[in-house]
Design a protein around this motif. Structure first.
Motif, PDB file in Angstrom:
ATOM      1  N   PRO A   1       1.030 -14.102   4.155  1.00 56.27           N
ATOM      2  CA  PRO A   1       1.830 -15.368   3.721  1.00 56.27           C
ATOM      3  C   PRO A   1       2.926 -15.254   2.618  1.00 56.27           C
ATOM      4  O   PRO A   1       3.888 -15.921   2.476  1.00 56.27           O
ATOM      5  N   LEU A   2       2.344 -14.220   1.653  1.00 54.38           N
ATOM      6  CA  LEU A   2       3.213 -13.893   0.334  1.00 54.38           C
ATOM      7  C   LEU A   2       4.364 -12.978   0.903  1.00 54.38           C
ATOM      8  O   LEU A   2       5.553 -13.372   0.266  1.00 54.38           O
ATOM      9  N   ALA A   3       4.277 -12.358   1.881  1.00 55.14           N
ATOM     10  CA  ALA A   3       5.420 -11.398   2.258  1.00 55.14           C
ATOM     11  C   ALA A   3       6.421 -11.982   2.848  1.00 55.14           C
ATOM     12  O   ALA A   3       7.534 -11.768   3.140  1.00 55.14           O
ATOM     13  N   GLY A   4       6.062 -13.177   3.825  1.00 57.04           N
ATOM     14  CA  GLY A   4       7.202 -14.012   4.435  1.00 57.04           C
ATOM     15  C   GLY A   4       7.312 -13.565   5.902  1.00 57.04           C
ATOM     16  O   GLY A   4       6.599 -12.486   6.379  1.00 57.04           O
ATOM     17  N   LYS A   5       8.368 -14.156   6.601  1.00 59.15           N
ATOM     18  CA  LYS A   5       8.449 -13.787   7.988  1.00 59.15           C
ATOM     19  C   LYS A   5       8.971 -12.529   8.436  1.00 59.15           C
ATOM     20  O   LYS A   5       8.641 -12.176   9.350  1.00 59.15           O
ATOM     21  N   VAL A   6       9.611 -11.827   7.589  1.00 60.65           N
ATOM     22  CA  VAL A   6      10.150 -10.475   7.688  1.00 60.65           C
ATOM     23  C   VAL A   6       8.828  -9.712   8.003  1.00 60.65           C
ATOM     24  O   VAL A   6       9.013  -8.737   8.950  1.00 60.65           O
ATOM     25  N   ALA A   7       7.949  -9.680   7.225  1.00 61.78           N
ATOM     26  CA  ALA A   7       6.493  -8.920   7.499  1.00 61.78           C
ATOM     27  C   ALA A   7       6.018  -9.166   8.805  1.00 61.78           C
ATOM     28  O   ALA A   7       5.580  -8.306   9.363  1.00 61.78           O
ATOM     29  N   ASP A   8       6.284 -10.432   9.406  1.00 63.08           N
ATOM     30  CA  ASP A   8       5.753 -10.748  10.810  1.00 63.08           C
ATOM     31  C   ASP A   8       6.419  -9.667  11.820  1.00 63.08           C
ATOM     32  O   ASP A   8       5.333  -9.186  12.813  1.00 63.08           O
ATOM     33  N   SER A   9       7.263  -9.116  11.834  1.00 64.25           N
ATOM     34  CA  SER A   9       7.883  -8.276  12.849  1.00 64.25           C
ATOM     35  C   SER A   9       7.125  -6.889  12.629  1.00 64.25           C
ATOM     36  O   SER A   9       6.964  -6.312  13.576  1.00 64.25           O
ATOM     37  N   TYR A  10       6.791  -6.590  11.480  1.00 61.32           N
ATOM     38  CA  TYR A  10       6.094  -5.257  11.423  1.00 61.32           C
ATOM     39  C   TYR A  10       4.671  -5.467  11.990  1.00 61.32           C
ATOM     40  O   TYR A  10       4.146  -4.363  12.581  1.00 61.32           O
ATOM     41  N   TRP A  11       4.071  -6.639  11.891  1.00 60.13           N
ATOM     42  CA  TRP A  11       2.795  -6.652  12.480  1.00 60.13           C
ATOM     43  C   TRP A  11       2.859  -6.704  14.101  1.00 60.13           C
ATOM     44  O   TRP A  11       1.975  -6.290  14.539  1.00 60.13           O
ATOM     45  N   ARG A  12       3.686  -7.199  14.461  1.00 64.62           N
ATOM     46  CA  ARG A  12       3.982  -7.364  15.814  1.00 64.62           C
ATOM     47  C   ARG A  12       4.231  -5.877  16.326  1.00 64.62           C
ATOM     48  O   ARG A  12       3.668  -5.338  17.349  1.00 64.62           O
ATOM     49  N   ARG A  13       4.723  -4.902  15.579  1.00 61.76           N
ATOM     50  CA  ARG A  13       5.015  -3.465  15.916  1.00 61.76           C
ATOM     51  C   ARG A  13       4.055  -2.564  15.631  1.00 61.76           C
ATOM     52  O   ARG A  13       3.787  -1.594  16.497  1.00 61.76           O
ATOM     53  N   LEU A  14       3.151  -2.849  14.656  1.00 58.86           N
ATOM     54  CA  LEU A  14       2.150  -2.329  14.261  1.00 58.86           C
ATOM     55  C   LEU A  14       0.922  -3.261  13.959  1.00 58.86           C
ATOM     56  O   LEU A  14       0.622  -3.548  12.940  1.00 58.86           O
ATOM     57  N   PRO A  15       0.255  -3.701  15.271  1.00 56.96           N
ATOM     58  CA  PRO A  15      -0.782  -4.698  15.204  1.00 56.96           C
ATOM     59  C   PRO A  15      -2.199  -4.454  14.557  1.00 56.96           C
ATOM     60  O   PRO A  15      -2.799  -5.190  14.370  1.00 56.96           O
ATOM     61  N   ASP A  16      -2.456  -3.058  14.407  1.00 53.78           N
ATOM     62  CA  ASP A  16      -3.641  -2.707  14.110  1.00 53.78           C
ATOM     63  C   ASP A  16      -3.868  -2.457  12.561  1.00 53.78           C
ATOM     64  O   ASP A  16      -3.046  -1.886  12.002  1.00 53.78           O
ATOM     65  N   ASP A  17      -4.915  -3.133  11.705  1.00 52.85           N
ATOM     66  CA  ASP A  17      -5.211  -3.079  10.408  1.00 52.85           C
ATOM     67  C   ASP A  17      -4.947  -1.639   9.852  1.00 52.85           C
ATOM     68  O   ASP A  17      -4.753  -1.133   8.982  1.00 52.85           O
ATOM     69  N   ALA A  18      -5.360  -0.747  10.836  1.00 56.56           N
ATOM     70  CA  ALA A  18      -5.354   0.865  10.262  1.00 56.56           C
ATOM     71  C   ALA A  18      -4.136   1.173  10.195  1.00 56.56           C
ATOM     72  O   ALA A  18      -3.645   2.180   9.541  1.00 56.56           O
ATOM     73  N   ASP A  19      -3.128   0.508  10.619  1.00 50.24           N
ATOM     74  CA  ASP A  19      -1.859   1.079  10.333  1.00 50.24           C
ATOM     75  C   ASP A  19      -1.292   0.483   9.153  1.00 50.24           C
ATOM     76  O   ASP A  19       0.044   0.874   8.864  1.00 50.24           O
ATOM     77  N   HIS A  20      -1.918  -0.302   8.458  1.00 47.61           N
ATOM     78  CA  HIS A  20      -1.434  -0.818   7.023  1.00 47.61           C
ATOM     79  C   HIS A  20      -2.319  -0.488   6.157  1.00 47.61           C
ATOM     80  O   HIS A  20      -3.323  -1.331   5.775  1.00 47.61           O
ATOM     81  N   PRO A  21      -2.061   0.865   5.226  1.00 48.17           N
ATOM     82  CA  PRO A  21      -2.683   1.368   4.378  1.00 48.17           C
ATOM     83  C   PRO A  21      -2.735   0.261   3.035  1.00 48.17           C
ATOM     84  O   PRO A  21      -1.921  -0.623   2.780  1.00 48.17           O
ATOM     85  N   VAL A  22      -4.013  -0.012   2.626  1.00 47.30           N
ATOM     86  CA  VAL A  22      -4.138  -0.756   1.470  1.00 47.30           C
ATOM     87  C   VAL A  22      -4.808  -0.200   0.290  1.00 47.30           C
ATOM     88  O   VAL A  22      -5.799   0.593   0.358  1.00 47.30           O
ATOM     89  N   PHE A  23      -4.380  -0.412  -0.883  1.00 45.16           N
ATOM     90  CA  PHE A  23      -5.006   0.235  -2.192  1.00 45.16           C
ATOM     91  C   PHE A  23      -5.111  -0.693  -3.170  1.00 45.16           C
ATOM     92  O   PHE A  23      -4.560  -1.722  -3.455  1.00 45.16           O
ATOM     93  N   ALA A  24      -6.629  -0.637  -3.533  1.00 48.28           N
ATOM     94  CA  ALA A  24      -6.947  -1.357  -4.763  1.00 48.28           C
ATOM     95  C   ALA A  24      -6.508  -0.886  -5.906  1.00 48.28           C
ATOM     96  O   ALA A  24      -6.433   0.241  -6.040  1.00 48.28           O
ATOM     97  N   LEU A  25      -5.924  -1.854  -7.064  1.00 48.90           N
ATOM     98  CA  LEU A  25      -5.375  -1.496  -8.033  1.00 48.90           C
ATOM     99  C   LEU A  25      -6.162  -1.804  -9.381  1.00 48.90           C
ATOM    100  O   LEU A  25      -6.811  -2.872  -9.434  1.00 48.90           O
ATOM    101  N   THR A  26      -6.842  -0.853 -10.187  1.00 47.33           N
ATOM    102  CA  THR A  26      -7.668  -0.703 -11.278  1.00 47.33           C
ATOM    103  C   THR A  26      -7.092  -0.430 -12.387  1.00 47.33           C
ATOM    104  O   THR A  26      -6.124   0.429 -12.475  1.00 47.33           O
ATOM    105  N   PRO A  27      -7.004  -1.253 -13.620  1.00 51.93           N
ATOM    106  CA  PRO A  27      -5.891  -0.857 -14.930  1.00 51.93           C
ATOM    107  C   PRO A  27      -6.338   0.549 -15.102  1.00 51.93           C
ATOM    108  O   PRO A  27      -7.706   1.015 -15.052  1.00 51.93           O
ATOM    109  N   ALA A  28      -5.131   1.281 -15.443  1.00 47.43           N
ATOM    110  CA  ALA A  28      -5.445   2.888 -16.006  1.00 47.43           C
ATOM    111  C   ALA A  28      -6.021   2.569 -17.307  1.00 47.43           C
ATOM    112  O   ALA A  28      -5.747   1.962 -18.213  1.00 47.43           O
ATOM    113  N   PRO A  29      -6.913   3.644 -17.619  1.00 47.94           N
ATOM    114  CA  PRO A  29      -7.730   3.875 -18.879  1.00 47.94           C
ATOM    115  C   PRO A  29      -6.565   4.184 -19.942  1.00 47.94           C
ATOM    116  O   PRO A  29      -5.284   4.749 -19.533  1.00 47.94           O
TER     117      PRO A  29
END
Length: 126
Positions: A98-126
């Motif tokens: 919902p934050l990314a908007g409608k443009v990102a919806d087309s990417y999910w139609r073309r890459l429907p698998d969650d495995a195709d969307h890398p996700v990184f957790a961010l931890t504050p750097a020391p």
């Protein structure tokens, strides 16, 4: 892993305009081969107090760069990015879309698998 290469206009014009006018936040990462800086606009969802980077286009250059050099900056804050396993991505992707908007919806139609969307957790750097 799949990758949807952005068109020339997005790479050369839109991303620069988006960063200049504060559309999203600016991700700064060190390129894995040249050591130069790469900057791109990103939307950073927060789930249970943790901020995340999400790649809508799959295994992009910035994803490969973060894997090689996980110390990144989002805006003015330094983080260490850790890729999360596919089975843990669903809540982050649900918060992101919902934050990314409608443009990102087309990417999910073309890459429907969650495995195709890398996700990184961010931890504050020391």
């Amino acid at each position: 892993m799949a990758y949807l290469k952005p068109p020339w206009f997005t790479r050369r014009i839109f991303n620069r305009v988006a960063m200049r006018f504060g559309m999203g936040q600016t991700l700064t990462v060190t390129r894995r081969q040249s050591g130069r800086v790469q900057q791109i606009p990103v939307v950073v969802p927060e789930v249970d107090g943790v901020r995340y980077l999400v790649s809508t286009r799959g295994e992009s250059d910035w994803v490969k760069n973060v894997r090689a050099r996980p110390r990144v900056t989002v805006g003015t804050t330094a983080y260490v990015a850790v890729e999360i396993p596919v089975e843990q991505r669903a809540p982050v992707l649900a918060a992101y879309r919902p934050l990314a908007g409608k443009v990102a919806d087309s990417y999910w139609r073309r890459l429907p698998d969650d495995a195709d969307h890398p996700v990184f957790a961010l931890t504050p750097a020391p």
